[in-house]
Design an enzyme around this catalytic site. Structure first.
Site: not given
Ligand SMILES: Cc1ncc(COP(=O)(O)O)c(C=O)c1O
Length: 388
Positions: A133, A235
Protein backbone atom coordinates in the site's frame (compact mmCIF):
# COMPACT_ATOMS: atom_id res chain seq x y z
CA UNK A 1 18.99 9.94 32.81
CA UNK A 2 16.40 7.96 34.76
CA UNK A 3 14.74 11.17 35.88
CA UNK A 4 14.64 12.37 32.31
CA UNK A 5 13.14 9.09 31.14
CA UNK A 6 10.46 9.31 33.78
CA UNK A 7 9.79 12.92 32.84
CA UNK A 8 9.40 11.88 29.20
CA UNK A 9 7.06 9.08 30.13
CA UNK A 10 5.03 11.37 32.35
CA UNK A 11 4.83 13.82 29.48
CA UNK A 12 3.19 11.26 27.17
CA UNK A 13 0.79 9.88 29.74
CA UNK A 14 -2.24 11.63 31.02
CA UNK A 15 -1.70 12.43 34.70
CA UNK A 16 -4.89 10.72 35.82
CA UNK A 17 -4.22 7.59 33.77
CA UNK A 18 -3.63 4.39 35.70
CA UNK A 19 -0.64 3.96 33.43
CA UNK A 20 0.82 7.09 34.91
CA UNK A 21 1.20 5.60 38.34
CA UNK A 22 2.44 2.27 37.06
CA UNK A 23 4.96 3.85 34.76
CA UNK A 24 6.49 5.75 37.64
CA UNK A 25 7.50 2.37 39.00
CA UNK A 26 9.35 1.57 35.81
CA UNK A 27 13.01 1.00 36.46
CA UNK A 28 15.65 1.87 33.95
CA UNK A 29 17.96 -1.05 33.30
CA UNK A 30 20.45 -1.91 30.65
CA UNK A 31 19.80 -1.18 27.03
CA UNK A 32 17.93 -3.68 24.94
CA UNK A 33 19.89 -6.72 23.89
CA UNK A 34 19.33 -5.68 20.30
CA UNK A 35 22.52 -4.37 18.82
CA UNK A 36 21.66 -0.72 18.39
CA UNK A 37 24.38 0.82 20.51
CA UNK A 38 26.20 2.34 17.60
CA UNK A 39 23.25 4.43 16.54
CA UNK A 40 22.07 5.59 19.95
CA UNK A 41 22.21 9.22 20.79
CA UNK A 42 22.92 8.75 24.48
CA UNK A 43 21.98 12.25 25.52
CA UNK A 44 18.90 12.86 23.50
CA UNK A 45 16.40 14.17 26.09
CA UNK A 46 13.39 12.97 24.14
CA UNK A 47 14.36 9.31 24.14
CA UNK A 48 13.14 6.87 26.72
CA UNK A 49 15.91 5.29 28.72
CA UNK A 50 13.70 2.64 30.35
CA UNK A 51 14.38 -0.63 28.63
CA UNK A 52 12.23 -2.85 30.74
CA UNK A 53 8.73 -2.22 31.89
CA UNK A 54 8.20 -3.76 35.29
CA UNK A 55 4.87 -3.66 37.09
CA UNK A 56 3.26 -2.09 34.09
CA UNK A 57 -0.53 -1.88 34.10
CA UNK A 58 -1.28 -3.27 30.64
CA UNK A 59 -5.02 -3.47 31.38
CA UNK A 60 -5.73 0.19 30.79
CA UNK A 61 -4.08 0.93 27.49
CA UNK A 62 -6.01 3.26 25.23
CA UNK A 63 -4.87 4.68 21.91
CA UNK A 64 -2.44 7.24 23.28
CA UNK A 65 1.12 7.85 22.18
CA UNK A 66 3.57 6.17 24.51
CA UNK A 67 6.62 5.96 22.29
CA UNK A 68 8.53 2.70 22.37
CA UNK A 69 12.28 3.01 22.82
CA UNK A 70 13.49 2.63 19.27
CA UNK A 71 12.60 4.04 15.90
CA UNK A 72 13.95 3.23 12.46
CA UNK A 73 15.10 5.66 9.79
CA UNK A 74 16.29 5.33 6.23
CA UNK A 75 16.98 8.10 3.73
CA UNK A 76 17.48 8.40 0.00
CA UNK A 77 17.79 11.13 -2.59
CA UNK A 78 15.32 11.80 -5.40
CA UNK A 79 15.89 9.39 -8.27
CA UNK A 80 17.62 6.84 -6.02
CA UNK A 81 16.42 3.79 -4.13
CA UNK A 82 16.45 3.27 -0.39
CA UNK A 83 19.40 1.12 0.62
CA UNK A 84 20.28 0.87 4.32
CA UNK A 85 18.32 1.98 7.36
CA UNK A 86 19.15 2.00 11.06
CA UNK A 87 17.58 1.82 14.47
CA UNK A 88 18.02 4.73 16.83
CA UNK A 89 16.36 5.93 19.98
CA UNK A 90 12.91 7.45 19.59
CA UNK A 91 13.21 11.23 19.51
CA UNK A 92 12.68 14.40 17.56
CA UNK A 93 13.87 14.55 14.00
CA UNK A 94 15.44 17.51 12.28
CA UNK A 95 13.73 19.00 9.23
CA UNK A 96 14.41 22.11 7.19
CA UNK A 97 11.61 24.70 7.47
CA UNK A 98 11.30 24.31 3.71
CA UNK A 99 11.00 20.52 3.81
CA UNK A 100 8.54 19.40 1.14
CA UNK A 101 6.48 17.42 3.65
CA UNK A 102 5.97 20.52 5.82
CA UNK A 103 5.15 22.86 2.99
CA UNK A 104 3.34 20.68 0.49
CA UNK A 105 2.35 17.60 2.45
CA UNK A 106 4.36 15.07 0.43
CA UNK A 107 3.96 12.23 2.88
CA UNK A 108 2.35 8.86 3.54
CA UNK A 109 1.63 6.97 6.73
CA UNK A 110 0.94 3.33 7.48
CA UNK A 111 -0.36 1.44 10.47
CA UNK A 112 0.50 -2.15 11.42
CA UNK A 113 0.45 -4.13 14.65
CA UNK A 114 2.70 -6.61 16.45
CA UNK A 115 1.03 -9.03 18.87
CA UNK A 116 2.03 -11.67 21.34
CA UNK A 117 0.44 -14.97 20.33
CA UNK A 118 -0.99 -17.54 22.71
CA UNK A 119 2.34 -19.36 22.54
CA UNK A 120 4.10 -16.15 23.61
CA UNK A 121 5.74 -15.69 20.22
CA UNK A 122 5.74 -12.28 18.54
CA UNK A 123 3.64 -11.97 15.41
CA UNK A 124 2.92 -9.42 12.70
CA UNK A 125 -0.29 -9.34 10.69
CA UNK A 126 0.14 -9.09 6.89
CA UNK A 127 2.99 -6.52 6.99
CA UNK A 128 3.68 -6.99 3.28
CA UNK A 129 0.23 -5.49 2.62
CA UNK A 130 1.31 -2.28 4.34
CA UNK A 131 4.47 -2.30 2.23
CA UNK A 132 2.50 -2.69 -1.00
CA UNK A 133 0.00 0.00 0.00
CA UNK A 134 2.88 2.36 0.73
CA UNK A 135 4.40 1.62 -2.68
CA UNK A 136 1.10 2.39 -4.42
CA UNK A 137 0.78 5.61 -2.42
CA UNK A 138 4.39 6.58 -3.12
CA UNK A 139 3.87 6.16 -6.85
CA UNK A 140 0.83 8.49 -6.66
CA UNK A 141 2.78 11.05 -4.59
CA UNK A 142 5.95 10.95 -6.76
CA UNK A 143 8.11 9.42 -4.03
CA UNK A 144 10.53 6.50 -3.99
CA UNK A 145 9.45 3.77 -1.58
CA UNK A 146 11.16 0.92 0.28
CA UNK A 147 10.87 -2.49 -1.36
CA UNK A 148 8.48 -4.97 0.27
CA UNK A 149 11.49 -6.81 1.72
CA UNK A 150 13.04 -3.62 3.14
CA UNK A 151 9.72 -2.52 4.61
CA UNK A 152 8.90 -5.87 6.23
CA UNK A 153 12.45 -6.30 7.59
CA UNK A 154 12.31 -2.80 9.09
CA UNK A 155 8.94 -3.54 10.72
CA UNK A 156 10.38 -6.78 12.14
CA UNK A 157 13.40 -4.88 13.49
CA UNK A 158 11.17 -2.32 15.17
CA UNK A 159 8.97 -4.98 16.76
CA UNK A 160 11.97 -6.96 18.01
CA UNK A 161 13.90 -3.94 19.29
CA UNK A 162 10.79 -2.78 21.16
CA UNK A 163 9.65 -6.25 22.26
CA UNK A 164 9.33 -5.15 25.88
CA UNK A 165 6.66 -2.71 24.77
CA UNK A 166 4.50 -5.39 23.19
CA UNK A 167 1.66 -5.96 25.68
CA UNK A 168 1.01 -9.44 27.10
CA UNK A 169 -1.23 -11.74 25.04
CA UNK A 170 -4.75 -10.37 24.76
CA UNK A 171 -3.97 -7.04 26.42
CA UNK A 172 -3.26 -4.97 23.36
CA UNK A 173 -0.58 -4.69 20.73
CA UNK A 174 2.35 -2.64 19.58
CA UNK A 175 1.04 -0.17 17.01
CA UNK A 176 3.71 0.33 14.36
CA UNK A 177 3.62 3.56 12.41
CA UNK A 178 5.72 3.70 9.21
CA UNK A 179 6.04 7.12 7.56
CA UNK A 180 7.40 8.09 4.17
CA UNK A 181 8.05 11.77 3.59
CA UNK A 182 9.66 14.27 1.29
CA UNK A 183 12.19 15.51 3.83
CA UNK A 184 14.31 17.64 1.48
CA UNK A 185 14.19 21.44 1.25
CA UNK A 186 12.36 22.96 -1.69
CA UNK A 187 10.66 26.27 -2.47
CA UNK A 188 8.43 25.72 -5.50
CA UNK A 189 5.81 23.00 -5.74
CA UNK A 190 7.78 19.94 -6.90
CA UNK A 191 8.84 16.55 -5.55
CA UNK A 192 11.32 16.71 -2.69
CA UNK A 193 15.03 16.25 -3.40
CA UNK A 194 15.33 13.84 -0.42
CA UNK A 195 13.10 11.22 1.23
CA UNK A 196 12.92 9.73 4.71
CA UNK A 197 11.32 6.44 5.66
CA UNK A 198 10.74 6.32 9.39
CA UNK A 199 9.01 3.88 11.74
CA UNK A 200 8.06 4.46 15.34
CA UNK A 201 5.85 2.40 17.62
CA UNK A 202 3.61 2.68 20.65
CA UNK A 203 1.75 0.08 22.72
CA UNK A 204 -2.01 0.47 22.30
CA UNK A 205 -5.32 -0.92 23.49
CA UNK A 206 -8.74 0.07 22.15
CA UNK A 207 -8.85 2.80 19.53
CA UNK A 208 -12.20 4.28 20.46
CA UNK A 209 -12.87 5.65 23.93
CA UNK A 210 -16.00 3.46 23.87
CA UNK A 211 -13.66 0.46 24.22
CA UNK A 212 -15.52 -2.54 22.83
CA UNK A 213 -18.95 -0.88 23.26
CA UNK A 214 -20.96 0.03 20.17
CA UNK A 215 -20.14 3.28 18.36
CA UNK A 216 -22.54 6.11 17.54
CA UNK A 217 -21.79 7.48 14.11
CA UNK A 218 -22.75 10.76 12.45
CA UNK A 219 -23.24 10.95 8.69
CA UNK A 220 -21.44 14.07 7.49
CA UNK A 221 -22.99 15.98 4.60
CA UNK A 222 -20.98 19.18 4.48
CA UNK A 223 -17.36 18.04 4.58
CA UNK A 224 -15.96 15.33 2.32
CA UNK A 225 -12.96 13.14 2.94
CA UNK A 226 -12.07 12.53 -0.68
CA UNK A 227 -13.13 13.22 -4.24
CA UNK A 228 -12.74 11.48 -7.59
CA UNK A 229 -9.19 11.79 -8.88
CA UNK A 230 -7.91 12.87 -5.47
CA UNK A 231 -5.82 10.91 -3.00
CA UNK A 232 -8.54 9.28 -0.88
CA UNK A 233 -7.49 5.81 -2.00
CA UNK A 234 -3.99 6.11 -0.55
CA UNK A 235 -2.82 6.79 2.96
CA UNK A 236 -1.62 10.33 2.26
CA UNK A 237 -1.00 12.41 5.38
CA UNK A 238 -3.01 15.17 3.71
CA UNK A 239 -6.24 13.13 3.91
CA UNK A 240 -6.63 13.47 7.64
CA UNK A 241 -6.46 17.11 8.78
CA UNK A 242 -9.17 18.32 6.38
CA UNK A 243 -11.72 16.14 8.21
CA UNK A 244 -10.66 17.02 11.75
CA UNK A 245 -13.34 19.70 11.72
CA UNK A 246 -16.09 17.23 10.83
CA UNK A 247 -14.79 14.80 13.43
CA UNK A 248 -14.58 17.51 16.11
CA UNK A 249 -18.13 18.69 15.35
CA UNK A 250 -19.43 15.14 15.65
CA UNK A 251 -17.48 14.44 18.84
CA UNK A 252 -18.71 17.68 20.40
CA UNK A 253 -22.22 16.42 19.83
CA UNK A 254 -21.43 13.13 21.56
CA UNK A 255 -20.82 10.96 18.49
CA UNK A 256 -17.94 8.52 18.26
CA UNK A 257 -16.91 9.29 14.68
CA UNK A 258 -18.08 10.36 11.25
CA UNK A 259 -19.31 8.42 8.24
CA UNK A 260 -18.45 10.24 5.03
CA UNK A 261 -20.55 10.35 1.89
CA UNK A 262 -19.27 10.41 -1.68
CA UNK A 263 -18.62 14.01 -2.69
CA UNK A 264 -20.28 13.60 -6.06
CA UNK A 265 -23.84 12.53 -5.31
CA UNK A 266 -23.77 12.67 -1.49
CA UNK A 267 -25.92 9.55 -1.50
CA UNK A 268 -23.42 6.72 -1.00
CA UNK A 269 -21.53 5.96 2.20
CA UNK A 270 -17.77 5.74 1.80
CA UNK A 271 -15.93 5.12 5.08
CA UNK A 272 -15.22 6.55 8.53
CA UNK A 273 -12.28 8.84 9.48
CA UNK A 274 -9.83 5.97 9.86
CA UNK A 275 -11.77 2.79 9.21
CA UNK A 276 -13.85 1.09 6.52
CA UNK A 277 -17.54 0.43 6.92
CA UNK A 278 -19.73 -2.66 6.39
CA UNK A 279 -23.48 -3.24 6.61
CA UNK A 280 -25.20 -6.58 7.24
CA UNK A 281 -28.65 -7.56 5.94
CA UNK A 282 -29.59 -11.19 6.43
CA UNK A 283 -26.77 -13.35 5.13
CA UNK A 284 -25.31 -10.57 2.99
CA UNK A 285 -22.44 -8.36 4.10
CA UNK A 286 -21.86 -5.28 1.95
CA UNK A 287 -19.11 -2.71 1.90
CA UNK A 288 -18.52 0.27 -0.39
CA UNK A 289 -16.57 -0.71 -3.50
CA UNK A 290 -13.08 0.70 -3.98
CA UNK A 291 -13.39 3.58 -6.38
CA UNK A 292 -10.25 5.57 -5.60
CA UNK A 293 -11.90 7.60 -2.85
CA UNK A 294 -11.86 4.88 -0.18
CA UNK A 295 -8.79 3.45 1.48
CA UNK A 296 -8.34 -0.26 0.78
CA UNK A 297 -8.07 -1.35 4.39
CA UNK A 298 -6.05 -4.45 5.19
CA UNK A 299 -8.64 -5.33 7.83
CA UNK A 300 -11.40 -4.77 5.24
CA UNK A 301 -9.64 -7.16 2.86
CA UNK A 302 -9.16 -9.75 5.62
CA UNK A 303 -12.73 -9.49 6.89
CA UNK A 304 -14.05 -10.00 3.35
CA UNK A 305 -12.02 -13.24 3.12
CA UNK A 306 -13.11 -14.41 6.56
CA UNK A 307 -16.78 -13.60 5.91
CA UNK A 308 -16.78 -15.53 2.61
CA UNK A 309 -15.05 -18.43 4.32
CA UNK A 310 -17.72 -18.46 7.03
CA UNK A 311 -20.40 -18.75 4.34
CA UNK A 312 -21.65 -15.17 4.09
CA UNK A 313 -22.29 -13.50 0.77
CA UNK A 314 -20.04 -10.46 0.47
CA UNK A 315 -20.79 -7.61 -1.89
CA UNK A 316 -18.42 -4.76 -2.73
CA UNK A 317 -20.70 -2.17 -4.30
CA UNK A 318 -22.27 1.26 -3.95
CA UNK A 319 -23.94 1.34 -0.52
CA UNK A 320 -26.74 3.90 -0.39
CA UNK A 321 -27.03 5.95 2.78
CA UNK A 322 -30.72 4.89 2.99
CA UNK A 323 -29.63 1.28 3.39
CA UNK A 324 -28.48 2.21 6.89
CA UNK A 325 -32.18 2.51 7.80
CA UNK A 326 -32.93 -1.18 7.56
CA UNK A 327 -29.54 -2.82 8.05
CA UNK A 328 -29.36 -5.56 10.70
CA UNK A 329 -25.85 -4.55 11.69
CA UNK A 330 -23.31 -1.89 10.78
CA UNK A 331 -19.65 -2.13 11.74
CA UNK A 332 -16.32 -0.60 10.86
CA UNK A 333 -12.89 -2.16 10.42
CA UNK A 334 -9.31 -0.99 10.75
CA UNK A 335 -5.94 -1.99 12.14
CA UNK A 336 -6.43 0.47 14.99
CA UNK A 337 -10.20 0.02 15.37
CA UNK A 338 -10.34 -3.76 14.92
CA UNK A 339 -13.93 -4.71 14.03
CA UNK A 340 -16.06 -2.19 15.89
CA UNK A 341 -19.85 -2.62 16.07
CA UNK A 342 -21.92 0.48 15.35
CA UNK A 343 -24.91 0.94 17.66
CA UNK A 344 -26.48 3.91 15.93
CA UNK A 345 -26.15 6.09 12.86
CA UNK A 346 -27.53 9.62 12.72
CA UNK A 347 -28.30 11.03 9.27
CA UNK A 348 -30.15 14.30 8.72
CA UNK A 349 -31.07 14.39 12.40
CA UNK A 350 -32.69 10.96 12.26
CA UNK A 351 -31.08 8.34 14.47
CA UNK A 352 -31.27 4.65 13.58
CA UNK A 353 -30.36 2.19 16.34
CA UNK A 354 -29.07 -1.33 15.77
CA UNK A 355 -29.72 -4.22 18.09
CA UNK A 356 -26.72 -5.43 20.03
CA UNK A 357 -28.60 -8.51 21.27
CA UNK A 358 -27.53 -12.09 20.54
CA UNK A 359 -24.49 -13.19 18.60
CA UNK A 360 -23.54 -10.39 16.24
CA UNK A 361 -21.99 -11.21 12.90
CA UNK A 362 -19.43 -8.46 13.47
CA UNK A 363 -18.44 -10.19 16.72
CA UNK A 364 -18.10 -13.54 14.97
CA UNK A 365 -15.89 -11.98 12.29
CA UNK A 366 -13.76 -10.18 14.86
CA UNK A 367 -13.31 -13.30 17.00
CA UNK A 368 -12.09 -15.15 13.93
CA UNK A 369 -9.67 -12.35 13.01
CA UNK A 370 -8.31 -12.09 16.56
CA UNK A 371 -8.14 -15.90 16.78
CA UNK A 372 -5.94 -15.97 13.68
CA UNK A 373 -3.83 -13.09 14.97
CA UNK A 374 -3.26 -14.78 18.32
CA UNK A 375 -2.75 -18.25 16.91
CA UNK A 376 -5.96 -19.79 18.27
CA UNK A 377 -7.39 -20.35 14.79
CA UNK A 378 -5.46 -21.89 11.92
CA UNK A 379 -3.88 -19.25 9.70
CA UNK A 380 -4.84 -20.91 6.44
CA UNK A 381 -4.14 -17.79 4.39
CA UNK A 382 -0.59 -17.34 5.68
CA UNK A 383 -1.29 -13.89 7.09
CA UNK A 384 0.87 -14.20 10.18
CA UNK A 385 4.60 -13.53 10.25
CA UNK A 386 6.22 -14.93 13.39
CA UNK A 387 9.29 -12.91 14.16
CA UNK A 388 11.15 -14.36 17.12
C1 LIG B 1 -9.23 6.39 5.98
C2 LIG B 1 -8.99 5.00 6.45
N1 LIG B 1 -9.82 4.04 6.05
C3 LIG B 1 -9.65 2.76 6.45
C4 LIG B 1 -8.61 2.40 7.27
C5 LIG B 1 -8.44 0.96 7.67
O1 LIG B 1 -7.32 0.40 7.05
P1 LIG B 1 -6.54 -0.83 7.71
O2 LIG B 1 -7.53 -1.88 7.91
O3 LIG B 1 -5.49 -1.17 6.74
O4 LIG B 1 -5.99 -0.31 9.00
C6 LIG B 1 -7.72 3.38 7.72
C7 LIG B 1 -6.63 3.03 8.60
O5 LIG B 1 -5.55 2.87 8.21
C8 LIG B 1 -7.90 4.71 7.29
O6 LIG B 1 -7.08 5.69 7.68
Amino acid sequence: MIQRARASLRHVLHKSSPLHSSISKVRARHLSSVNVAASLKADDPSTLTCSELDNFDWDNLGFNLMPAEFMYTMKCSKGENFTQGELCRYGNIELSPSACVLNYGQGLLEGAKAFRGENGRLRLFRPEQNAIRMQIGAERMCMPSPSTHQFVEAVKEIALANHRWIPPTGKGSLYIRPLLMGSGAILGVAPSPEYTFLIYASPVGNYFKEGTAALNMYVEEEFHRASRGGAGGIKAITNYSPVLKAQANAKNRGFSDVLYLDSNSKTNIEEASSSNVFIVKGNVISTPALSGTILEGITRKSIIEIAKDLGYKVEERCVKVEELNDADEVFCTGTAAGVAPIGSVTYQDKRVNYSMEGQLISQKLYSTLVGIQRGLIEDKWGWIVEID
